[in-house]
Design an enzyme around this catalytic site. Structure first.
Site, PDB file in Angstrom:
ATOM      1  N   CYS A 127       6.256  -7.919   4.460  1.00  0.00           N
ATOM      2  CA  CYS A 127       5.570  -7.955   3.214  1.00  0.00           C
ATOM      3  C   CYS A 127       5.560  -9.332   2.467  1.00  0.00           C
ATOM      4  CB  CYS A 127       6.231  -6.929   2.308  1.00  0.00           C
ATOM      5  SG  CYS A 127       5.381  -6.730   0.673  1.00  0.00           S
ATOM      6  N   CYS A 143       5.974  -9.215  -1.317  1.00  0.00           N
ATOM      7  CA  CYS A 143       7.289  -8.862  -1.668  1.00  0.00           C
ATOM      8  C   CYS A 143       8.251 -10.282  -1.542  1.00  0.00           C
ATOM      9  CB  CYS A 143       8.136  -7.871  -0.890  1.00  0.00           C
ATOM     10  SG  CYS A 143       6.643  -6.328  -0.694  1.00  0.00           S
ATOM     11  N   ASP A 144       7.941 -10.998  -0.307  1.00  0.00           N
ATOM     12  CA  ASP A 144       9.028 -11.841   0.058  1.00  0.00           C
ATOM     13  C   ASP A 144       8.420 -13.330   0.098  1.00  0.00           C
ATOM     14  OD1 ASP A 144      10.879  -9.890   0.278  1.00  0.00           O
ATOM     15  OD2 ASP A 144      10.481  -9.572   2.194  1.00  0.00           O
TER      16      ASP A 144
HETATM   17  C1  LIG Z   1      10.906  -5.574   4.585  1.00  0.00           C
HETATM   18  C2  LIG Z   1      10.187  -5.026   3.215  1.00  0.00           C
HETATM   19  C3  LIG Z   1      10.405  -5.636   2.075  1.00  0.00           C
HETATM   20  C4  LIG Z   1       9.915  -5.181   0.871  1.00  0.00           C
HETATM   21  N1  LIG Z   1      10.211  -5.579  -0.155  1.00  0.00           N
HETATM   22  C5  LIG Z   1       9.724  -5.171  -1.246  1.00  0.00           C
HETATM   23  C6  LIG Z   1       9.941  -5.890  -2.522  1.00  0.00           C
HETATM   24  O1  LIG Z   1      10.547  -6.727  -2.706  1.00  0.00           O
HETATM   25  N2  LIG Z   1       9.091  -5.119  -3.862  1.00  0.00           N
HETATM   26  C7  LIG Z   1       8.508  -4.191  -3.610  1.00  0.00           C
HETATM   27  O2  LIG Z   1       8.144  -3.496  -4.797  1.00  0.00           O
HETATM   28  N3  LIG Z   1       8.253  -3.455  -2.553  1.00  0.00           N
HETATM   29  C8  LIG Z   1       8.844  -3.822  -1.247  1.00  0.00           C
HETATM   30  N4  LIG Z   1       8.490  -3.598  -0.237  1.00  0.00           N
HETATM   31  C9  LIG Z   1       7.589  -2.300  -0.151  1.00  0.00           C
HETATM   32  C10 LIG Z   1       8.333  -0.970  -0.587  1.00  0.00           C
HETATM   33  O3  LIG Z   1       9.454  -0.901   0.295  1.00  0.00           O
HETATM   34  C11 LIG Z   1       7.606   0.308  -0.441  1.00  0.00           C
HETATM   35  O4  LIG Z   1       6.280   0.044  -0.955  1.00  0.00           O
HETATM   36  C12 LIG Z   1       8.010   1.414  -0.878  1.00  0.00           C
HETATM   37  O5  LIG Z   1       9.601   1.577  -0.546  1.00  0.00           O
HETATM   38  C13 LIG Z   1       7.471   2.713  -0.811  1.00  0.00           C
HETATM   39  O6  LIG Z   1       8.164   3.947  -1.364  1.00  0.00           O
HETATM   40  P1  LIG Z   1       7.952   5.304  -0.796  1.00  0.00           P
HETATM   41  O7  LIG Z   1       8.638   5.938  -1.551  1.00  0.00           O
HETATM   42  O8  LIG Z   1       6.521   5.541  -0.829  1.00  0.00           O
HETATM   43  O9  LIG Z   1       8.096   5.301   0.732  1.00  0.00           O
HETATM   44  P2  LIG Z   1       9.363   4.693   1.775  1.00  0.00           P
HETATM   45  O10 LIG Z   1      10.333   3.772   1.105  1.00  0.00           O
HETATM   46  O11 LIG Z   1       8.786   4.310   3.016  1.00  0.00           O
HETATM   47  O12 LIG Z   1      10.301   6.085   1.938  1.00  0.00           O
HETATM   48  C14 LIG Z   1       9.968   7.049   2.823  1.00  0.00           C
HETATM   49  C15 LIG Z   1      10.764   8.141   2.633  1.00  0.00           C
HETATM   50  O13 LIG Z   1      10.340   9.530   3.433  1.00  0.00           O
HETATM   51  C16 LIG Z   1      11.273   9.822   4.487  1.00  0.00           C
HETATM   52  N5  LIG Z   1      10.583  10.477   5.453  1.00  0.00           N
HETATM   53  C17 LIG Z   1       9.839  10.320   6.383  1.00  0.00           C
HETATM   54  N6  LIG Z   1       9.756  11.152   7.184  1.00  0.00           N
HETATM   55  C18 LIG Z   1      10.186  12.286   6.649  1.00  0.00           C
HETATM   56  C19 LIG Z   1      10.180  13.576   7.006  1.00  0.00           C
HETATM   57  N7  LIG Z   1       9.392  14.130   7.871  1.00  0.00           N
HETATM   58  N8  LIG Z   1      10.683  14.213   6.150  1.00  0.00           N
HETATM   59  C20 LIG Z   1      11.533  14.079   5.126  1.00  0.00           C
HETATM   60  N9  LIG Z   1      11.538  12.790   4.818  1.00  0.00           N
HETATM   61  C21 LIG Z   1      10.926  12.035   5.629  1.00  0.00           C
HETATM   62  C22 LIG Z   1      12.179   8.689   4.889  1.00  0.00           C
HETATM   63  O14 LIG Z   1      13.425   8.954   5.317  1.00  0.00           O
HETATM   64  C23 LIG Z   1      12.273   7.742   3.665  1.00  0.00           C
HETATM   65  O15 LIG Z   1      13.292   8.175   2.641  1.00  0.00           O
HETATM   66  C24 LIG Z   1       8.933  -4.090   1.048  1.00  0.00           C
HETATM   67  C25 LIG Z   1       8.952  -3.419   2.160  1.00  0.00           C
HETATM   68  C26 LIG Z   1       9.620  -3.816   3.317  1.00  0.00           C
HETATM   69  C27 LIG Z   1       9.212  -3.027   4.986  1.00  0.00           C
END
Ligand SMILES: Cc1cc2nc3c(=O)[nH]c(=O)nc-3n(C[C@H](O)[C@H](O)[C@H](O)COP(=O)(O)OP(=O)(O)OC[C@H]3O[C@@H](n4cnc5c(N)ncnc54)[C@H](O)[C@@H]3O)c2cc1C
Length: 338
Positions: free
Chosen positions: A134, A137-138
């Site tokens: 990302c 992000c980084d």
């Molecule tokens: C390396 C990296 C660095 C990042 N740095 C930043 C940053 O500095 N700042 C920023 O704002 N964003 C950052 N991001 C982006 C950020 O992490 C995401 O936008 C954010 O985490 C999205 O949140 P979410 O809750 O939609 O999904 P996710 O964080 O993807 O969470 C998904 C959840 O769903 C669960 N899940 C999946 N399948 C199932 C299932 N079948 N049943 C039940 N649960 C399930 C998983 O266990 C997880 O808990 C970064 C991403 C990455 C990969």
């Protein structure tokens, strides 16, 4: 075992936990099925400097631990498991994990999206330590650094150009001669003198896992098989994202890339009582704060739907009891004033 819930949330990333905080504070006693990645994607990174409220930044895992504790404080329950099957054909909905059956009036889907990775051991070991998926992000951490971006689509070119704001040089590694990205993106990148190219090439390895930081890359030209070792400070993998939506195929409309389609940019799916928030329905912004924002929206929508249905349910009872009597009670105000 069967559990009866008003609100069930799938996923424990920023979207799911924010939805849980709001639902719990509305006394809806939500259940979060965490999935196997408790805390979501932010748990695989280190410094998070763009989530409001942390002027000195915060480590991704710590931020997520705090969100988990905050939701728990107001009565959220957690199950550490994946949802394995769902039945959205009738309300209440049924969700099954490996050991539980959950019957729920509202389902909030926050299963996120996973950045696609190459599968190199060093890539996951150095994630958050010089390897990222990302640039938004980084990128800021790579001021005056030498970085490599892997990929050939629009995202890779966008990330590469964004990184030129910080890095001294950005080298795109792409396995083909031509980019998949749109012509306009390719043109823009070509005009940017900080962007260099290693075409017909693949990233073979990233060094140095033993030092816990990125010091170089090994890149193989697939035409000549020649392997070059080049110094590097950072590697961005930009080969796309995979929304975690296999479970919803055939139950909810998904777009061509597998993201859940919601109504007019809202958090409502086409099934009443099913909401989607975070990266699972957002292929554009993909940030923790936007995921949290839509998580909040989903919980509020869930709360309002349940309140409306409860109010209508209460209005229905006297009508049933007085079958045959003139139906005068339709609006909550009429009942309150009666
Ligand atoms: C390396 C990296 C660095 C990042 N740095 C930043 C940053 O500095 N700042 C920023 O704002 N964003 C950052 N991001 C982006 C950020 O992490 C995401 O936008 C954010 O985490 C999205 O949140 P979410 O809750 O939609 O999904 P996710 O964080 O993807 O969470 C998904 C959840 O769903 C669960 N899940 C999946 N399948 C199932 C299932 N079948 N049943 C039940 N649960 C399930 C998983 O266990 C997880 O808990 C970064 C991403 C990455 C990969």
């Amino acid at each position: 075992m069967s559990i009866r819930k008003k609100v069930t949330i799938l996923g424990s990333g920023a979207a799911g936990l924010t939805a849980a905080i709001y639902a719990a504070r509305a006394n809806l006693e939500p259940l979060v099925i965490q999935g196997l990645q408790t805390g979501g994607q932010l748990t695989i990174t280190t410094d998070v400097e763009n989530f409001p409220g942390f002027p000195k930044g915060i480590q991704g895992p710590e931020l997520m631990e705090q969100m988990i504790a905050q939701a728990e404080r107001f009565g959220t329950q957690y199950i550490y498991d994946n949802a394995e099957s769902i039945d959205l054909s009738k309300r209440p909905f049924t969700i099954k994990t490996s050991s539980e059956e959950i019957i729920t009036d509202v389902l909030i889907i926050c299963t996120g999206a996973s950045a696609k990775l190459l599968g190199l051991e060093a890539e996951s070991k150095l994630m958050g330590h010089g390897v990222s998926a990302c640039a938004t992000c980084d990128g800021f951490f790579f001021k005056e650094k030498k970085v490599f971006v892997v990929g050939g689509g629009d995202t890779a070119l966008e990330e590469a150009m964004f990184l030129t704001r910080f890095a001294t040089s950005v080298t795109l590694i792409h396995r083909r001669e031509a980019f998949r990205a749109s012509a306009i993106m390719v043109e823009r990148a070509k005009r940017n003198t900080k962007v260099n190219y290693l075409l017909n090439s693949v990233l073979e390895d990233i060094t140095d896992v033993s030092k816990g930081e990125v010091t170089g890359v090994k890149v193989r030209n697939i035409k000549t098989n020649e392997v070059q070792e080049l110094p590097a400070d950072g590697v961005f993998i930009a080969i796309g994202h995979q929304p975690n939506t296999d479970l919803f195929k055939g139950h909810l409309p998904l777009d061509e890339n597998g993201y859940i389609i919601t109504k007019n940019g809202s958090v409502q799916t086409n099934v009443v009582g099913v909401f989607a928030a975070g990266d699972v329905m957002d292929s554009v912004y993909r940030q923790a704060v936007t995921a949290a924002g839509t998580g909040c929206q989903a919980a509020l929508e869930a709360q309002w739907l349940l309140e409306k249905e409860e109010a209508e349910g209460e209005l229905g009872k006297p009508e049933e009891a007085n079958a045959g009597a003139a139906s005068s009670v339709r609006e909550p105000a009429a009942k309150a004033g009666a």
